[in-house]
Structures are given as structure tokens and as C-alpha cells.
Design a protein around this motif. Structure first.
Motif, PDB file in Angstrom:
ATOM      1  N   LYS A  44     -11.450  -1.850 -12.740  1.00 35.88           N
ATOM      2  CA  LYS A  44     -10.946  -2.088 -14.262  1.00 35.88           C
ATOM      3  C   LYS A  44      -9.896  -0.632 -14.303  1.00 35.88           C
ATOM      4  CE  LYS A  44     -14.902  -4.495 -16.056  1.00 35.88           C
ATOM      5  NZ  LYS A  44     -15.849  -4.359 -17.366  1.00 35.88           N
ATOM      6  N   GLY A  45     -10.334   0.409 -13.933  1.00 40.13           N
ATOM      7  CA  GLY A  45      -9.492   1.647 -14.111  1.00 40.13           C
ATOM      8  C   GLY A  45      -8.018   1.388 -13.436  1.00 40.13           C
ATOM      9  N   TRP A  46      -8.168   0.870 -12.158  1.00 36.21           N
ATOM     10  CA  TRP A  46      -7.010   0.373 -11.242  1.00 36.21           C
ATOM     11  C   TRP A  46      -6.183  -0.452 -12.280  1.00 36.21           C
ATOM     12  CZ3 TRP A  46      -4.593   1.940  -6.691  1.00 36.21           C
ATOM     13  CH2 TRP A  46      -5.148   3.009  -5.970  1.00 36.21           C
ATOM     14  N   ALA A  47      -6.580  -1.513 -12.294  1.00 38.96           N
ATOM     15  CA  ALA A  47      -6.101  -2.591 -13.259  1.00 38.96           C
ATOM     16  C   ALA A  47      -5.231  -2.003 -14.310  1.00 38.96           C
ATOM     17  CB  ALA A  47      -6.891  -3.817 -13.489  1.00 38.96           C
ATOM     18  N   HIS A  48      -6.005  -1.414 -15.139  1.00 41.71           N
ATOM     19  CA  HIS A  48      -5.356  -0.637 -16.524  1.00 41.71           C
ATOM     20  C   HIS A  48      -4.052   0.424 -16.162  1.00 41.71           C
ATOM     21  CE1 HIS A  48      -7.644  -2.974 -19.523  1.00 41.71           C
ATOM     22  NE2 HIS A  48      -8.450  -2.620 -18.841  1.00 41.71           N
ATOM     23  N   GLY A  49      -4.455   1.128 -14.878  1.00 40.92           N
ATOM     24  CA  GLY A  49      -3.649   2.099 -14.678  1.00 40.92           C
ATOM     25  C   GLY A  49      -2.370   1.393 -13.848  1.00 40.92           C
ATOM     26  N   LEU A  50      -2.470   0.582 -13.325  1.00 35.11           N
ATOM     27  CA  LEU A  50      -1.036  -0.392 -12.893  1.00 35.11           C
ATOM     28  C   LEU A  50      -0.210  -0.651 -13.889  1.00 35.11           C
ATOM     29  CD1 LEU A  50      -2.739  -2.348  -9.758  1.00 35.11           C
ATOM     30  CD2 LEU A  50      -1.022  -0.578  -9.661  1.00 35.11           C
ATOM     31  N   LYS A  51      -1.041  -1.297 -14.768  1.00 32.54           N
ATOM     32  CA  LYS A  51      -0.095  -1.858 -16.235  1.00 32.54           C
ATOM     33  C   LYS A  51       0.449  -0.826 -16.687  1.00 32.54           C
ATOM     34  CE  LYS A  51       1.533  -4.469 -19.282  1.00 32.54           C
ATOM     35  NZ  LYS A  51       2.293  -3.335 -19.710  1.00 32.54           N
ATOM     36  N   ALA A  52      -0.348   0.420 -17.059  1.00 30.74           N
ATOM     37  CA  ALA A  52       0.051   1.563 -17.595  1.00 30.74           C
ATOM     38  C   ALA A  52       1.282   2.356 -16.919  1.00 30.74           C
ATOM     39  CB  ALA A  52      -0.934   2.678 -18.113  1.00 30.74           C
ATOM     40  N   ALA A  53       1.235   2.269 -15.688  1.00 33.54           N
ATOM     41  CA  ALA A  53       2.352   2.988 -14.767  1.00 33.54           C
ATOM     42  C   ALA A  53       3.558   2.009 -14.777  1.00 33.54           C
ATOM     43  CB  ALA A  53       1.821   3.068 -13.623  1.00 33.54           C
ATOM     44  N   GLY A  54       3.552   0.620 -15.265  1.00 31.70           N
ATOM     45  CA  GLY A  54       4.605  -0.205 -15.292  1.00 31.70           C
ATOM     46  C   GLY A  54       4.998  -1.054 -14.017  1.00 31.70           C
ATOM     47  N   TYR A  55       3.965  -1.400 -13.390  1.00 30.77           N
ATOM     48  CA  TYR A  55       3.783  -2.249 -12.171  1.00 30.77           C
ATOM     49  C   TYR A  55       4.540  -3.511 -12.467  1.00 30.77           C
ATOM     50  CZ  TYR A  55       2.927  -4.122  -7.572  1.00 30.77           C
ATOM     51  OH  TYR A  55       2.940  -4.958  -6.743  1.00 30.77           O
ATOM     52  N   ALA A  56       3.768  -4.213 -13.736  1.00 36.00           N
ATOM     53  CA  ALA A  56       4.337  -5.488 -14.364  1.00 36.00           C
ATOM     54  C   ALA A  56       4.766  -5.268 -15.858  1.00 36.00           C
ATOM     55  CB  ALA A  56       3.211  -6.444 -14.133  1.00 36.00           C
ATOM     56  N   THR A  57       5.547  -6.236 -16.253  1.00 38.70           N
ATOM     57  CA  THR A  57       5.938  -6.225 -17.568  1.00 38.70           C
ATOM     58  C   THR A  57       5.133  -7.029 -18.328  1.00 38.70           C
ATOM     59  OG1 THR A  57       7.650  -8.011 -17.117  1.00 38.70           O
ATOM     60  CG2 THR A  57       8.194  -5.776 -17.002  1.00 38.70           C
ATOM     61  N   ASN A  58       4.229  -8.214 -18.000  1.00 39.49           N
ATOM     62  CA  ASN A  58       3.343  -8.988 -18.530  1.00 39.49           C
ATOM     63  C   ASN A  58       2.128  -8.043 -19.198  1.00 39.49           C
ATOM     64  OD1 ASN A  58       1.246 -10.845 -19.338  1.00 39.49           O
ATOM     65  ND2 ASN A  58       1.406 -11.952 -17.480  1.00 39.49           N
TER      66      ASN A  58
ATOM     67  N   SER B  32       0.792  -1.122   0.069  1.00 34.88           N
ATOM     68  CA  SER B  32       0.006  -0.136  -0.058  1.00 34.88           C
ATOM     69  C   SER B  32       0.988   1.266  -0.100  1.00 34.88           C
ATOM     70  CB  SER B  32      -0.869  -0.072   1.108  1.00 34.88           C
ATOM     71  OG  SER B  32      -1.891  -1.196   1.085  1.00 34.88           O
ATOM     72  N   LYS B  33       1.888   1.145   0.843  1.00 37.10           N
ATOM     73  CA  LYS B  33       2.694   2.469   0.838  1.00 37.10           C
ATOM     74  C   LYS B  33       3.690   2.702  -0.365  1.00 37.10           C
ATOM     75  CE  LYS B  33       3.139   2.407   5.907  1.00 37.10           C
ATOM     76  NZ  LYS B  33       4.320   2.265   7.058  1.00 37.10           N
ATOM     77  N   PHE B  34       3.778   1.319  -0.869  1.00 37.67           N
ATOM     78  CA  PHE B  34       4.776   1.645  -2.288  1.00 37.67           C
ATOM     79  C   PHE B  34       3.828   2.316  -3.512  1.00 37.67           C
ATOM     80  CE2 PHE B  34       5.571  -0.380  -6.334  1.00 37.67           C
ATOM     81  CZ  PHE B  34       7.190   0.008  -6.334  1.00 37.67           C
ATOM     82  N   LEU B  35       2.515   1.880  -3.513  1.00 40.14           N
ATOM     83  CA  LEU B  35       1.837   2.493  -4.410  1.00 40.14           C
ATOM     84  C   LEU B  35       1.655   4.215  -4.085  1.00 40.14           C
ATOM     85  CD1 LEU B  35      -1.008  -0.380  -5.306  1.00 40.14           C
ATOM     86  CD2 LEU B  35       0.916   0.475  -6.354  1.00 40.14           C
ATOM     87  N   CYS B  36       1.127   4.484  -2.882  1.00 33.46           N
ATOM     88  CA  CYS B  36       0.781   5.698  -2.232  1.00 33.46           C
ATOM     89  C   CYS B  36       2.057   6.651  -2.692  1.00 33.46           C
ATOM     90  CB  CYS B  36       0.578   5.617  -0.695  1.00 33.46           C
ATOM     91  SG  CYS B  36      -1.185   4.865  -0.424  1.00 33.46           S
ATOM     92  N   THR B  37       3.124   6.278  -2.418  1.00 35.79           N
ATOM     93  CA  THR B  37       4.304   7.110  -2.277  1.00 35.79           C
ATOM     94  C   THR B  37       5.028   7.216  -3.752  1.00 35.79           C
ATOM     95  OG1 THR B  37       5.798   5.308  -1.650  1.00 35.79           O
ATOM     96  CG2 THR B  37       4.672   6.687   0.074  1.00 35.79           C
ATOM     97  N   LYS B  38       4.875   6.323  -4.536  1.00 35.95           N
ATOM     98  CA  LYS B  38       5.409   6.495  -5.939  1.00 35.95           C
ATOM     99  C   LYS B  38       4.686   7.382  -6.999  1.00 35.95           C
ATOM    100  CE  LYS B  38       8.611   3.591  -4.997  1.00 35.95           C
ATOM    101  NZ  LYS B  38      10.012   4.041  -4.898  1.00 35.95           N
ATOM    102  N   PRO B  39       5.212   8.336  -7.175  1.00 40.10           N
ATOM    103  CA  PRO B  39       4.567   9.536  -8.118  1.00 40.10           C
ATOM    104  C   PRO B  39       3.759   8.993  -9.365  1.00 40.10           C
ATOM    105  CG  PRO B  39       6.556  10.294  -7.639  1.00 40.10           C
ATOM    106  CD  PRO B  39       6.712   8.863  -6.950  1.00 40.10           C
ATOM    107  N   ARG B  40       4.396   7.858 -10.041  1.00 46.06           N
ATOM    108  CA  ARG B  40       3.797   7.087 -11.152  1.00 46.06           C
ATOM    109  C   ARG B  40       2.448   6.542 -11.016  1.00 46.06           C
ATOM    110  NH1 ARG B  40       8.142   3.161 -10.318  1.00 46.06           N
ATOM    111  NH2 ARG B  40       7.435   0.997 -10.178  1.00 46.06           N
ATOM    112  N   TYR B  41       2.098   6.414  -9.625  1.00 47.82           N
ATOM    113  CA  TYR B  41       0.707   5.823  -9.210  1.00 47.82           C
ATOM    114  C   TYR B  41      -0.058   6.840  -8.931  1.00 47.82           C
ATOM    115  CZ  TYR B  41       3.508   1.276  -9.485  1.00 47.82           C
ATOM    116  OH  TYR B  41       4.395   0.313  -9.743  1.00 47.82           O
ATOM    117  N   SER B  42       0.138   8.023  -8.706  1.00 47.50           N
ATOM    118  CA  SER B  42      -0.572   9.057  -8.153  1.00 47.50           C
ATOM    119  C   SER B  42      -2.001   9.279  -8.793  1.00 47.50           C
ATOM    120  CB  SER B  42      -0.112  10.392  -8.192  1.00 47.50           C
ATOM    121  OG  SER B  42       0.243  10.732  -9.388  1.00 47.50           O
TER     122      SER B  42
END
Length: 311
Positions: A138-152, A117-127
Motif C-alpha cells: 500500500k505504501g508503494w502504491a501510494h508512493g508511486l502515485k505521489a512521485a508522479g509515475y501515473a497521472t490517473n 526495475s532499473k527505472f525505479l531504482c535510478t530515478k531520485p523521485r522514487y528513492s
């Protein structure tokens, strides 16, 4: 074949198995359900504290940790695949995109959920994600991928599939007024301490627990922070009425109709069922069940095989 090659081969097989398990073809998986039952309270707690949908947290935990069975989860309690970066705590090493990459390690699973939780809250790319509605999984799922959380490349799709197959989005409707959720913190959480708190489940956007032998409305009230009279009223019973082991006890007022999934799915009465047990099964008010089916409580005799509308 070298030991290193064997490890990589096993890792690839494991990831393939997880990919299969999370496809839309899979309707239900006991291993995944066990994980959800064990950690849903942690996910809800994190949502209330940090505004990250519980459904997203659970889906990520399931996918990243292989339902808690990955080497990283077993050896380092790391359920979200978070690498070291600027980490100053314990570490563990694991083959990922590169050989023996550095990952964060935790003393228990609660620490992993909190750090995620703190990782997502403090990294600007997830703001930008925190501008979305907490129910917009759905917005969160696509947003995480777009922000580079995973390479898959299908990471968002997999999260959404898990959420929808296991109806994790139901947990996103928990509120700060649900006192019983707030009691399941790091100190008291049964999944971490082996304590005796009841497991809290969700049905029809409501919370419920199952009574144990010797439970009373008074004893349950003391645990969840809701008066015995209110609990009894929510469940259409008297507060002094004895409880049987396995009785479903809802912690908020029940709704007038079942979940939308049952709109065109009437309930077929099974042997031993009563109108009350059916109402509890779907989390609806008993009087509403009678009303929906145009039945009179004083004259209707329930029979095995009867079809009853619940939505």
C-alpha cells in the motif's frame, strides 16, 4: 471520422474496459490470472534483485499493459508504459497524453521487467520508496502515485485493488533462500523460452509445483536444487515413493494452519478427497489437520460432506 480519431476512440474504450476489470467489484478475471501465472516468476526475480515488491511489479504490469494485450505491449514488449526520456534503445510510438508519444521498446518481456526495475531504482523521485518494507504494497502504491509515475488520480487505488483481489502480496514473502526461484532467470525462464521447467505456484506462503507424468522426487530435486529426501519430507512422503501426474509437491516445510482467509471457513469434504489431499490443498501438515479436528488417524474414516477446520 479520421483514422487518428478512430485510434483515440478505440484507446479510450480499451482503457475503460481495463478500469472496469480492475474495480473492486471484480473478484476474478481469467485474462488477468493468465498474466500472473506467466510472469510471476519474473516479478519475484526482480524483487530479489532490486527490492521492489513483486506484487507492485505485477499489478503495474497488469494495469499498464492491459494484461499484456495493449498495443504497446504487443508491438514493443513494453509492459509498464515507460516513455523514451533518455532512452537510447529501440522505440515505438503510441497515442497517450499527446499524439504519437515516444515509448521504449524491448526485444522481449524480460527486458521490459528489468528496465522497469532499473527505472525505479535510478530515478531520485522514487528513492523514498526503497525505505519502505518490501511487504508494504500500500505504501508503494501510494508512493508511486505521489512521485508522479501515473497521472490517473486513482492509480494507487487500482494497484491495491488488483493486489488484493489476486492476492499478489503473497509473492512479496519470497526470500533469497528460495533456490528454485533463482533458477527462473532470463536464460531459463519458461515464459520466454518455451522451456520445460515446472511452473512454480504459491500457496499459504509456500511454493509448490505439480508433478508431471514420469516425475520422481529425484528428478524434481535436480531441477529445484533441493534434495529428494527433503522434498519428500516436506510433503510427508518417502523419497522413493512414485509420483502421480498432478501431485502437489511443496518446496518448503508446510505450515501448521492454512492462510488466515480460511479462519472461519471450514473445508467440506468432496467425493474422492483424502485427509492428505486436503492437507496438500491448503499447504498444511497432515498431522496438524488431524490435530485441529481432534481426530485420530487410526480410527477416523473420512466421509463426503464432513466439515474440517484448516486454520
Amino acid at each position: 471520422m479520421s483514422i487518428q480519431s478512430v485510434k483515440k476512440y478505440v484507446s479510450v474504450l480499451f482503457l475503460f474496459a481495463i478500469a472496469v476489470a480492475t474495480s473492486a467489484q471484480v473478484k476474478w478475471n481469467q485474462t488477468f490470472q493468465n498474466y500472473i501465472d506467466q510472469y510471476k516468476d519474473l516479478a519475484i526475480e526482480q524483487m530479489l534483485k532490486h527490492r521492489i515488491p513483486a506484487s507492485i511489479t505485477l499489478a503495474q504490469g497488469l494495469l499498464e499493459s492491459g494484461a499484456g494485450r495493449s498495443e504497446l505491449a504487443r508491438k514493443g514488449n513494453n509492459h509498464f508504459g515507460i516513455k523514451c526520456h533518455d532512452w537510447k534503445g529501440r522505440t515505438t510510438y503510441h497515442d497517450d497524453d499527446l499524439n504519437q508519444e515516444c515509448f521504449r521498446a524491448y526485444d522481449n518481456v524480460y527486458e521490459s521487467y528489468e528496465d522497469h526495475s532499473k527505472f525505479l531504482c535510478t530515478k531520485p523521485r522514487y528513492s523514498s520508496l526503497f525505505k519502505l518494507k518490501i511487504t508494504d504494497y500500500k505504501g508503494w502504491a501510494h508512493g508511486l502515485k505521489a512521485a508522479g509515475y501515473a497521472t490517473n488520480p486513482v492509480y494507487a487505488k487500482k494497484l491495491i485493488e488488483i493486489i488484493e483481489v489476486y492476492r499478489l502480496h503473497d509473492y512479496d514473502y519470497a526470500t533469497t533462500y528460495d533456490k528454485f526461484v533463482m533458477t527462473h532467470n532470463a536464460k531459463d525462464h519458461p515464459a520466454e523460452t518455451g522451456g520445460t521447467l515446472h511452473t512454480i505456484n504459491i500457496c499459504n506462503r509456500n511454493y509448490f509445483l505439480k508433478a508431471r507424468r514420469g516425475d520422481t522426487f529425484k528428478s524434481i530435486a535436480k531441477e529445484v536444487g533441493i534434495s529428494a529426501r527433503k522434498l519428500a519430507r516436506y510433503n510427508e512422503r518417502h523419497h522413493k515413493e512414485p509420483l502421480a501426474e498432478g501431485d502437489v509437491i511443496f518446496l518448503k516445510k508446510k505450515r501448521t494452519k492454512a492462510d488466515k482467509a480460511f479462519k472461519n471457513r471450514p473445508h467440506r469434504v468432496a467425493a474422492g478427497e483424502s485427509m492428505y489431499s486436503i492437507a496438500q490443498k491448503y499447504g498444511i501438515q497432515l498431522k496438524s489437520l488431524y490435530k485441529k479436528n481432534r481426530l485420530a488417524p487410526a480410527t477416523y474414516v473420512i466421509r463426503q460432506g464432513d466439515l474440517l477446520r484448516v486454520y
